[in-house]
Design a protein around this motif. Structure first.
Motif, PDB file in Angstrom:
ATOM      1  N   VAL A  97       0.835  -1.199   0.000  1.00  0.00           N
ATOM      2  CA  VAL A  97       0.000   0.000   0.000  1.00  0.00           C
ATOM      3  C   VAL A  97       0.873   1.254   0.000  1.00  0.00           C
ATOM      4  CG1 VAL A  97      -1.729   1.310   1.311  1.00  0.00           C
ATOM      5  CG2 VAL A  97      -1.967  -1.172   1.063  1.00  0.00           C
ATOM      6  N   GLU A  98       1.938   1.246   0.789  1.00  0.00           N
ATOM      7  CA  GLU A  98       2.880   2.377   0.802  1.00  0.00           C
ATOM      8  C   GLU A  98       3.483   2.598  -0.592  1.00  0.00           C
ATOM      9  OE1 GLU A  98       5.958   1.826   3.725  1.00  0.00           O
ATOM     10  OE2 GLU A  98       4.501   1.448   5.321  1.00  0.00           O
ATOM     11  N   LEU A  99       3.895   1.506  -1.250  1.00  0.00           N
ATOM     12  CA  LEU A  99       4.494   1.616  -2.578  1.00  0.00           C
ATOM     13  C   LEU A  99       3.497   2.176  -3.588  1.00  0.00           C
ATOM     14  CD1 LEU A  99       6.443  -1.786  -2.770  1.00  0.00           C
ATOM     15  CD2 LEU A  99       7.345   0.474  -2.165  1.00  0.00           C
ATOM     16  N   LEU A 100       2.246   1.718  -3.526  1.00  0.00           N
ATOM     17  CA  LEU A 100       1.222   2.218  -4.448  1.00  0.00           C
ATOM     18  C   LEU A 100       0.957   3.699  -4.229  1.00  0.00           C
ATOM     19  CD1 LEU A 100      -1.267  -0.794  -4.351  1.00  0.00           C
ATOM     20  CD2 LEU A 100       0.284  -0.156  -6.223  1.00  0.00           C
ATOM     21  N   HIS A 101       0.900   4.121  -2.966  1.00  0.00           N
ATOM     22  CA  HIS A 101       0.687   5.541  -2.678  1.00  0.00           C
ATOM     23  C   HIS A 101       1.885   6.379  -3.139  1.00  0.00           C
ATOM     24  CE1 HIS A 101      -3.193   5.536  -0.775  1.00  0.00           C
ATOM     25  NE2 HIS A 101      -2.838   4.466  -0.070  1.00  0.00           N
ATOM     26  N   GLU A 102       3.084   5.850  -2.993  1.00  0.00           N
ATOM     27  CA  GLU A 102       4.273   6.568  -3.462  1.00  0.00           C
ATOM     28  C   GLU A 102       4.223   6.760  -4.980  1.00  0.00           C
ATOM     29  OE1 GLU A 102       9.091   6.027  -3.683  1.00  0.00           O
ATOM     30  OE2 GLU A 102       8.066   5.213  -1.916  1.00  0.00           O
ATOM     31  N   LEU A 103       3.821   5.720  -5.693  1.00  0.00           N
ATOM     32  CA  LEU A 103       3.695   5.837  -7.150  1.00  0.00           C
ATOM     33  C   LEU A 103       2.623   6.850  -7.520  1.00  0.00           C
ATOM     34  CD1 LEU A 103       3.941   2.067  -8.145  1.00  0.00           C
ATOM     35  CD2 LEU A 103       5.673   3.839  -8.511  1.00  0.00           C
ATOM     36  N   SER A 104       1.500   6.789  -6.840  1.00  0.00           N
ATOM     37  CA  SER A 104       0.413   7.732  -7.102  1.00  0.00           C
ATOM     38  C   SER A 104       0.845   9.169  -6.802  1.00  0.00           C
ATOM     39  CB  SER A 104      -0.804   7.345  -6.259  1.00  0.00           C
ATOM     40  OG  SER A 104      -1.878   8.215  -6.515  1.00  0.00           O
ATOM     41  N   ASP A 105       1.530   9.362  -5.698  1.00  0.00           N
ATOM     42  CA  ASP A 105       2.021  10.692  -5.327  1.00  0.00           C
ATOM     43  C   ASP A 105       3.039  11.223  -6.334  1.00  0.00           C
ATOM     44  OD1 ASP A 105       0.404  10.601  -3.086  1.00  0.00           O
ATOM     45  OD2 ASP A 105       2.046  10.125  -1.692  1.00  0.00           O
TER      46      ASP A 105
END
Length: 123
Positions: A97-105
């Motif tokens: 989830v952290e990795l997905l949010h980092e990509l989205s950000d």
């Protein structure tokens, strides 16, 4: 396909080759080799649909090749530690989830959609 595990597994490679639709070229590389091929420009003349095995592999690919603007998480396997259910087909760890949010950000559109007719769920 960009996946370190599949590159080393002849049975999985054969299965993917047999499942490949007619008229579609299949290339199986490690994530690092995929990044290298993308950066080299050798893939520029092709329309690419890159399949990875995990959210971490998608993250590595996107971080290694800045031209990636869109990632679709079609589905993941339930596995130990993947306690976060993002959809009926996507199970993630807290780290995923952290990795997905980092990509989205970072401006990459990250969606969940198993098939094209499904409604897009943005991360």
């Amino acid at each position: 396909m960009a996946c370190d595990a599949v590159v080393k597994d002849d049975v999985r490679k054969t299965t993917l080759k047999l499942a490949r639709p007619a008229g579609v070229k299949l290339v199986i590389k490690s994530v690092d080799d995929s990044i290298e091929a993308l950066r080299s420009g050798v893939t520029d003349k092709y329309r690419l649909f890159i399949v990875v095995e995990s959210i971490e592999d998608a993250y590595r690919l996107a971080k290694g090749y800045s031209e990636i603007e869109h990632i679709n998480i079609g589905g993941t396997k339930p596995r130990e530690g993947a306690d976060v259910r993002l959809s009926s087909t996507v199970f993630a760890t807290d780290r995923d989830v952290e990795l997905l949010h980092e990509l989205s950000d970072a401006g990459i559109e990250v969606e969940i959609r198993q098939v094209p007719r499904d409604e897009k769920i943005l991360i």
